[in-house]
Each structure stands twice: as C-alpha cells, then as structure tokens.
Design an enzyme around this catalytic site. Structure first.
Site, short mmCIF file in Angstrom:
data_model
loop_
_atom_site.label_atom_id
_atom_site.label_comp_id
_atom_site.label_asym_id
_atom_site.label_seq_id
_atom_site.Cartn_x
_atom_site.Cartn_y
_atom_site.Cartn_z
N ARG A 154 0.82 -1.21 0.00
CA ARG A 154 0.00 0.00 0.00
C ARG A 154 0.85 1.27 0.00
NH1 ARG A 154 -1.88 -3.74 -1.07
NH2 ARG A 154 -3.73 -4.82 -0.33
N SER A 243 -11.48 -1.09 3.33
CA SER A 243 -10.71 -1.23 4.57
C SER A 243 -10.26 0.15 5.04
CB SER A 243 -9.49 -2.12 4.33
OG SER A 243 -9.89 -3.42 3.95
N GLU A 366 -6.28 3.99 5.78
CA GLU A 366 -5.94 3.72 4.38
C GLU A 366 -6.52 4.77 3.43
OE1 GLU A 366 -6.71 0.21 1.12
OE2 GLU A 366 -6.06 -0.37 3.11
#
Length: 374
Positions: A154, A243, A366
């Site tokens: 990520r 998420s 995130e």
C-alpha cells in the site's frame, strides 16, 4: 461513503491532454487543489474542499506492441480514468491473466499504482510495467518504470511525495494457457497461481493451483460481497471506503509481545547490498567497507484481529452516531444512512485509541482524508 461537503470549484478533464493542461494551470496558480478519480478511497470533511477539485473523466484500453514483449504476454495501456473492475472483467473475458484476483476493487486505474492496490495474494506490482506521469517539478510527461516507483505494501514513491499526475498505466499480463479436459489445450484460460489461502479454499484447490479465470473472478466477487466490499446501494455495510486501516507492519521482536494467537504474516525484505572494496581502492590505502547490518525481520499483523480483540466488534457504533463498524467486517467504517464525515473520523479515532491502549499498535488510515484527523 456519502459524507462530506462540496468543492469550492469543480473542473473536469475529459482527455489526457486536458488533464495535463488543467493540472499545470492549477500548479501555476499555486492554489490548493485535489485530483479525484472514482472517489471510493477519499473522505472529505463536512465543510468540503476549500479549493478546486479536478475530476478525471476519460477512459480507454489498448494493446500495444513494442517488440520487447516476452512470448505469451500482452502489454496493455490503460487510461487513468478507466474503471478498474471493468478492466479486470475485460481481461478475464479476453483470456489475459494476472489481475483476476483484483476483481471488485473500486476506483480508477490511475489511482492503482499510488498505493499499489492488492487483494487475495495479488498486487498491482506483480503486473505493472510502467506509468505515464506528469511530473510537477520536471515540468513534463515522462515514463516511470515499476521499479522506479518502489512499490511496496500500500505504498509507492508517489504516496511518499513524488508529486504529479498519473495519465496512464502499462500492464504486462499472461495471454493465458489452456487446460482441456483431455489435455488438448482447448479448455478455459487458466489464472495465475492462487496465492491466498482463503481464495484457494473457496475454489477447492491447493495454494499454487491454476484455475479458469472466470472461476477466480466469480469467487473473489463473492468473497468481497460477503465482507460488504462490493457496492450495493441497499446495503449500508457497503457504504464505506473499503478497509479503513492498513495492516500494521512491525518488527518480529515487537510481534512476540502480542498474544500468541495473534495472526502474523511474513514480509518480503530486500537484503542489503554487499560491502565491496575494489582492489584499486585497497591499493590506494582506502579502508575496507563495513557490511551494513542485516535488517530486522518484519511481520505483518491483522488490523481486523487487533480491532476485534480490543473490544470493538462488528456493528459497533458510538452513541448517537450515524457511523458504525460494518456488520460484516471490522476493517470497514460505514455510513448507516445519516452519518457525517465528523462521525466517521470520530469512530476512526476511537478505534485507533482502543487498539493502541490494548496492544501498543498505532493503526494508520488507508483512505485519503481531507480536512479530517484520525
């Protein structure tokens, strides 16, 4: 998430050339602005965005041939505004393997390399060749290879401060081998090897097996839907940004302080370059280079497990709030129908505080947050 206020001004780029022109104008004006694709991973405050939002609104996929493609592969150029899941569906239909496990991820292709999207054992870095990138400080469009983007979990050089705009991405996919009933090569196109246990179990195969592309896409969409990760306007569990927290990566030493049954996953690490002193340098009297210390082993933790075991279960909400943890998956913060962005942020801060108090781990959001603090 269906929360947040308006932009002060909205501009729309309907081609790559227009995106370049608009972005350069906004940089020259030195005013705050926000580049927006599908908006699925963005949460804006209730006051809205105080400057200009530049919306990407152009798509397209083309197969390109440079003469450098390896046998059995296909190189695709995907425009920044192309819907990601539509791309996956088209590749599955055409028999191009490599991104079938990334089915159902919302958003546009241009955002995919920014945080190296991934799911079910596959990451964009597995198939990304390069991107076309408008570099703010170099003042022009250039090609950046996947290696130069330094993609990791990520994360990417873009996320760490390489400022500019993704115009298109190039992917290298397999043209797909076939397995006929009698080994005659006339059957369905097979996927990349299955690399995630939950997906392998759903497909009824062993890890590393290869199955028809369409089977992988079907099972991934089913698994994502069971967790509220495929948008359904009638299901508030899907009114989320996916998420809300990344899985923490910590040292193996710290992980040993957590409960023994806390999930841990190995993290690939790059070995340090060997310390080499040339004969010429030795002859010149230079000292031998000292080898760099080996990096401390890292492990990835499960943010969902940490949240659940800090006392926050599925469906949890703060009194009077319109935001709640999904009833299907503890990693998602959802809008139950009347939430504000402030309530989403409040619940996010509560989750971070509880996990930090219980385990000493600080969760990192995130989604991209604007005007909000977690």
């Amino acid at each position: 998430m269906r929360v947040g206020g308006p932009a002060a001004r909205l501009l729309v780029a309907r081609s790559a050339d227009e995106l370049v022109e608009r972005a350069n104008e906004l940089w020259d004006a030195e005013e705050p602005w926000l580049l927006l694709g599908g908006g699925s991973n963005t949460v804006v405050s209730d006051e809205g965005f105080p400057g200009t939002v530049l919306l990407v609104d152009f798509d397209g996929v083309e197969r390109i041939e440079t003469g450098e493609e390896a046998p059995g592969t296909v190189r695709l150029r995907v425009q920044a505004g192309h819907d990601w899941d539509a791309l996956v569906a088209e590749c599955v239909e055409r028999g191009w393997a490599g991104i079938e496990a990334l089915s159902g991820i919302p958003g546009f292709a241009g955002a995919a390399p920014v945080q190296n999207i991934g799911a079910y054992g596959t990451e964009l870095s597995d198939v990304l060749h390069s991107i076309r990138f408008l570099d703010r400080f170099e003042g022009g469009v250039r090609t950046i290879t996947a290696d130069e983007l330094e993609l990791s979990y990520r994360d990417s050089a873009i996320k760490r401060g390489l400022e500019g705009v993704v115009l298109s991405i190039d992917l290298v996919l397999g043209e797909g081998s076939r397995r006929g009933r009698h080994g005659d090569g006339e059957g369905p196109v097979l996927s990349a090897p299955i690399a995630y246990a939950q997906l392998a179990n759903a497909l009824g195969v062993e890890l590393g097996a290869r199955v028809p592309l369409a089977d992988v896409r079907r099972e991934v969409l089913r698994l994502r839907a069971s967790k509220g990760m495929v948008l359904d306007p009638a299901d508030h569990d899907t009114w989320s940004s996916g998420s809300f927290f990344t899985n923490p990566i910590v040292s193996e030493r710290f992980a040993r302080t957590l409960p023994e049954h806390a999930p841990r996953f190995p993290v690939d690490q790059v070995d340090p370059a060997p310390a080499v002193t040339s004969l010429e340098e030795i002859a010149a009297g230079l000292p031998l280079r000292v080898p760099p210390p080996a990096p401390e082993p890292k492990v990835k933790l499960s943010a969902a497990w940490l949240i659940e075991h800090s006392g926050i279960g599925r469906g949890f909400r703060l009194p009077g709030s319109g935001a709640a943890i999904s009833s299907k998956h503890t990693l998602a913060i959802t809008n139950r129908g009347g939430a504000t962005a402030a309530q989403v942020a409040e619940l996010g801060r509560f989750v971070v505080q509880r996990v930090r108090q219980e385990f000493g781990v600080v969760l990192v959001p995130e989604p991209n947050l604007y005007g909000l603090e977690i």
